[in-house]
Each structure stands twice: as C-alpha cells, then as structure tokens.
Design a protein around this motif. Sequence first.
Motif, PDB file in Angstrom:
ATOM      1  N   PRO B  51       0.793  -1.219   0.000  1.00 20.45           N
ATOM      2  CA  PRO B  51       0.000   0.000   0.000  1.00 20.45           C
ATOM      3  C   PRO B  51       0.822   1.263   0.000  1.00 20.45           C
ATOM      4  O   PRO B  51       0.350   2.312  -0.318  1.00 20.45           O
ATOM      5  N   VAL B  55      11.154   0.289   2.430  1.00 23.29           N
ATOM      6  CA  VAL B  55      12.579   0.159   2.206  1.00 23.29           C
ATOM      7  C   VAL B  55      12.968  -1.308   2.272  1.00 23.29           C
ATOM      8  O   VAL B  55      12.520  -2.037   3.130  1.00 23.29           O
ATOM      9  N   THR B  92      12.644   3.795  -3.410  1.00 20.32           N
ATOM     10  CA  THR B  92      12.472   5.200  -3.047  1.00 20.32           C
ATOM     11  C   THR B  92      11.198   5.818  -3.582  1.00 20.32           C
ATOM     12  O   THR B  92      10.845   6.928  -3.200  1.00 20.32           O
ATOM     13  N   GLU B 333       4.205  27.852   4.710  1.00 22.13           N
ATOM     14  CA  GLU B 333       3.648  26.835   5.620  1.00 22.13           C
ATOM     15  C   GLU B 333       2.820  25.818   4.837  1.00 22.13           C
ATOM     16  O   GLU B 333       2.891  24.610   5.085  1.00 22.13           O
ATOM     17  N   HIS B 337       3.604  21.846   4.731  1.00 20.51           N
ATOM     18  CA  HIS B 337       2.595  20.849   5.128  1.00 20.51           C
ATOM     19  C   HIS B 337       2.436  19.809   4.026  1.00 20.51           C
ATOM     20  O   HIS B 337       2.233  18.635   4.292  1.00 20.51           O
ATOM     21  N   HIS B 341       4.824  14.793   5.044  1.00 18.37           N
ATOM     22  CA  HIS B 341       4.584  13.355   5.168  1.00 18.37           C
ATOM     23  C   HIS B 341       5.173  12.593   3.995  1.00 18.37           C
ATOM     24  O   HIS B 341       4.786  11.468   3.726  1.00 18.37           O
ATOM     25  N   VAL B 344      10.247  10.149   1.592  1.00 16.60           N
ATOM     26  CA  VAL B 344      11.703  10.286   1.692  1.00 16.60           C
ATOM     27  C   VAL B 344      12.037  11.049   2.980  1.00 16.60           C
ATOM     28  O   VAL B 344      11.583  12.170   3.179  1.00 16.60           O
ATOM     29  N   PRO B 345      12.844  10.457   3.863  1.00 16.85           N
ATOM     30  CA  PRO B 345      13.109  11.100   5.161  1.00 16.85           C
ATOM     31  C   PRO B 345      13.672  12.506   5.046  1.00 16.85           C
ATOM     32  O   PRO B 345      13.269  13.398   5.786  1.00 16.85           O
ATOM     33  N   LYS B 346      14.568  12.737   4.082  1.00 13.18           N
ATOM     34  CA  LYS B 346      15.191  14.068   3.996  1.00 13.18           C
ATOM     35  C   LYS B 346      14.156  15.125   3.616  1.00 13.18           C
ATOM     36  O   LYS B 346      14.237  16.259   4.081  1.00 13.18           O
ATOM     37  N   ARG B 348      10.933  14.961   4.334  1.00 10.26           N
ATOM     38  CA  ARG B 348      10.114  15.146   5.550  1.00 10.26           C
ATOM     39  C   ARG B 348      10.840  16.042   6.541  1.00 10.26           C
ATOM     40  O   ARG B 348      10.269  16.963   7.108  1.00 10.26           O
ATOM     41  N   ASP B 349      12.108  15.740   6.761  1.00  6.41           N
ATOM     42  CA  ASP B 349      12.885  16.518   7.747  1.00  6.41           C
ATOM     43  C   ASP B 349      12.970  17.974   7.330  1.00  6.41           C
ATOM     44  O   ASP B 349      12.853  18.878   8.152  1.00  6.41           O
TER      45      ASP B 349
END
Lengths: 196, 364
Positions: B51, B55, B92, B333, B337, B341, B344-346, B348-349
């Motif tokens: 869904p 990774v 990815t 902003e 937003h 979510h 890819v972590p980077k 999101r960060d």
Amino acid sequence: MTEGKLLPFRRVSGTVEELSDRALVSALAEGDQAALGALYDRFHRDVYRFAARLARNAEPDDFVQMTFLEAHRSAPRFRGESAVKTWLFGIVANLVRTHVRGESRKRRAVDAVSTMPKRPPTNPGEAITREQQRRWLAIAIEALTPALREAYLLCIVEEVPGKEAARALGIREASLWRRLSNARDALRATIEELQR
Amino acid sequence: MTAQWVPEDNELDAVARTLEANVSSRESAEQLRTSVLASAGAQNQQSRRSPAPFVIAGVAIAAALVLWVGRSAHTSVKLVITSIDIAQYEHTSDWPDYVVHLDDGRLDVQVATLDNGDRFRVTTLDAEVEVRGAHFEVGAEHDRLQSVLVREGRVEVHPKDQQVVILSAGESWNAPKLVQRDEVIAPRTLVVPTPPPIIASTPAVHAKPPHVSRSPEPPAPPPFATPPTPVAPVLAKPGEAEFRAGWAALRAGDASAAAKVFSTACNEALHEPLGEDACFWTGAAAKRAGDTATARTALEHFLKQFPTSPRASEAAALLGWLLYDAGELDAAEQDFHRAEHDRVPKVRDSAQRGLTAIQRKRAP
C-alpha cells in the motif's frame, strides 16, 4: 535517499533475547521469526495497556495482534529515530484511528458523561477522594476527541518524550503541544461538568 | 460551599498517570502470541499488496530476497527483484513511477509489461536504467552503475553524462574505466568488433561503442589512443540532449547553466516522461544557483503541471524555503505541510524544519 548507508543486518551470534530493542527490529526486518516472538514478549503488555486506554470500547487483544503483525510488515521501514516502544505505540494509534469511528466513540463518551451520576451532595468541606478524581478523569479522557486522547495518553500517561510522540503520531511537535494544552482544557471542562 | 476539584496541569497529569491499566491474562497473552506468530508466518508465505513505499535492505549470501509487488486480483505479478549475493538498495518511489536506488551489488529484476503511465527505474548516483517490461541484471559499486545484462525485453541505460544506451535481450553494458585523462580502455567483456549504430560515444571517453555485447564471450578490447567521432543515436527524444547537457552542467558545478538547459528540456519534453524530471531540475538547479526568481517560477510551474509527481513533495519543500526566505510565511507553511509526510526522510525533515522555523518566526 536514506540518511545513512543501508547495510544488511546479519546477526552473527547470540540469541534474540540478547539483542537490543532496535537490533530486534532489524532482525525482524530480515524475517527472523524468533525476533517477532521476542518483540511480543517485551512489549505486549505496554501495547495492550495503551490499546485498552485508547480504544476503550474495543477489544484490546485485536489491536495487540494487529499491532505486532503491522510491526512485522513494516519493520524494514523502522529507522531507529524513536524508541521501539514509541514506534509500536504509533502503530497502535494508527490502527485505532482507522478502525474505531471517532464520531460514534465521541457519542458514547458524551453519553457516558451525561449518564454518569452527578456527585451526590456533600457536606461542606468534604474532601474529594483520589478515587473519585480518577473516576472523573477516566470519563473525561474517554470524552476527548480521538486526536486529543491519543496525544494525551501517549505523552502524559505513557510518558513518551514529546519529539518521539509527535513523530509516532505523524504530527509536528508544535501541534502536539497544542493538542496537549487543548486536551487538558477539555478534561477540566468535563470534570467541572461532572461536579455540577 | 461544595468542594470542587479544579486541577492544575501538573495535578491533572499526575492523577492521569495513576489510572488503573487493563491487563490481559497470561493465558490470553500466550494464545495471542501463538496467533501473532502463526499469522506472521503466513504473511511471509503469501504475496503482499504494497500500500505504500517501503525500504528493502539487502540480504546475506545465498539468501536472495524476492519481492512481490503490485499483485492484484486482475493482473499477475508486476515486479520481482532478487538480490544476487549481497546488495544494498532501497525502494524510493512507488507506482506509477517505481524507483529502486541501488548502492552496491547486483539485482536480478523482472518487470512485467507496464501499463501506460507507469515507469520502472533503477537508479544510481550516476545513471538510470529504465524498462517497460524486461528481465535484466543490474550491478553497481559505491553508488555507480557498473553493469546491465538483459535477459528478456528492452532496457534503456541512461548514464548521466553519456548517450542513452538501448539494450535488447542478450546484450549487456558495463561502465567504462577511465585510465588516463583522454584515454579509455573498455572492460574486457564489452567490445563488439562491429558495433551497431545504437550508441553515441562521448568524445575523449570512448573510441567506439564499447558498452554493448551481443555475444556471450566478446573479445578483448583494443586500447584507444585518439578520441572518436561521436555517432548520433538512433533514438532521440525531445529535450533528451538538453536534459543530458543539464546534468553535465550540474555535475560540473555550473548550476546556473544547468537551470537554463533544463528549462529548454522542460519546454521541449513537457508531455514526455523526461519532461517531468527536466521541469523539476529546472527549479532545483536554479535554487542551487541562487536564482530565486527563476527557481520559484519553475517550482510553481512544476507543481501545477505535475501535482501527483513522486517529486511533488520535494518540490514543495524547496519552494517552501524560497517563500520562507521571502517572508511569505503562510504560503511557505502550506508547502511545508504538503511535504511533511513525504516518504523520503530528507524531504520530511526539511519540511518539518521549515514548519518549526515558521513557528519560531511567528512567536512573540
């Protein structure tokens, strides 16, 4: 691309019981079934307790099972950015959100408030017992909206650090603090209503 | 006067922590444990519907990982990836643009003929391999593409500063090894005595197309002393040359030139799969070059043209920072937003850092 280098996990010796929580999840990601059993043994009580509090009118066992199966499925995605327990709590929160209808739950909670016998008249100066406070607070927590309840239970009752709790719930830290503040206001409002 | 309980925050929280917790019986917990392990074992046996992107870590020797993805009631398996020996790779991006990034090792990949609009790619730092239905092996070393061997179907190899290579069944590609500044010795397995006019070799890098092998045991290559005459590719898609030139400029550190060339590629290939990447990189390169006006226009254009692109969140995060720097906090902003979510972590960060920065800026 990931933040760190990807390495295959290989446990060269030792039993799962000797592994740290994170190493256990890594082993699980590699399909180690013994790791799943060990993870369950370590955390099923916490998961049960949290699920029971979060979804009070649902069967906690169901959420415990779904949580560990989801953990088994999504272990490869676990990055170790939070404690394993927090990660599991995040899974519980997600499951409760999608499996419990917020509106009907709120209705039941509101019904619980409205049908709770009001405090009997007391003599002036009579102290309110801690037991009474806990009862009111338990009802008030049940009456919270799902978003406020999960934030309050995770952060305050389960004492998960704010940054981790925010990550587990998939919200910004600022949003988490706002939810906690709103939750406390709502709890006080319900407690006040119960005392009329 | 009736006593009232009006707790402050601390007292409220303290009482909350003393609330009794439900516990399950030992017997119930044991039964549940057995059920969890049995279900998990069944989960391992079955094909899984995916869904959301996930990774995949490489596995140990002789324990190839088979990944079944995209199975549905109506179609057969869409994709099978098997790790050969130890491989380090990561999924990815999910359908319709399924991307696997390969760091090290070799993968055996089987991709069923894709639906219109679907893409499958294997990427490394310096190349991409794209297929629309093929069975092939791909190898990388330290995030550099090393080899592609096609068993069935057709595979496009897109080395970032070289011409596209189209491989058919039985053909292979290996990365050239640069020995001296203007001299290249092609790997032993890769030279065709009479190469087909498929590949254009890059001046000062190849003497003749050394990458494609059509025989199981190709002869050893001769050394090349003089730069070759480039051979025009048989297949040239709109914007393709500009896109490659943009990449070359970006890798050479000239982000400004890259942005201009990507922009041309974006316009020429707007309705091609390449156009999406070109339009994204126009904005990304312009931002890197410090050309904020161009970057902003390009990223806004990209998000309007490709709102469902796998890169949309990344573009939104980049745009968010541009808007933040311009003091347009509300708009920034919104974009953060959109990106907070991302899978890819980077990304999101970056989005979450942006939201935190906005909050700090707004705080009295």
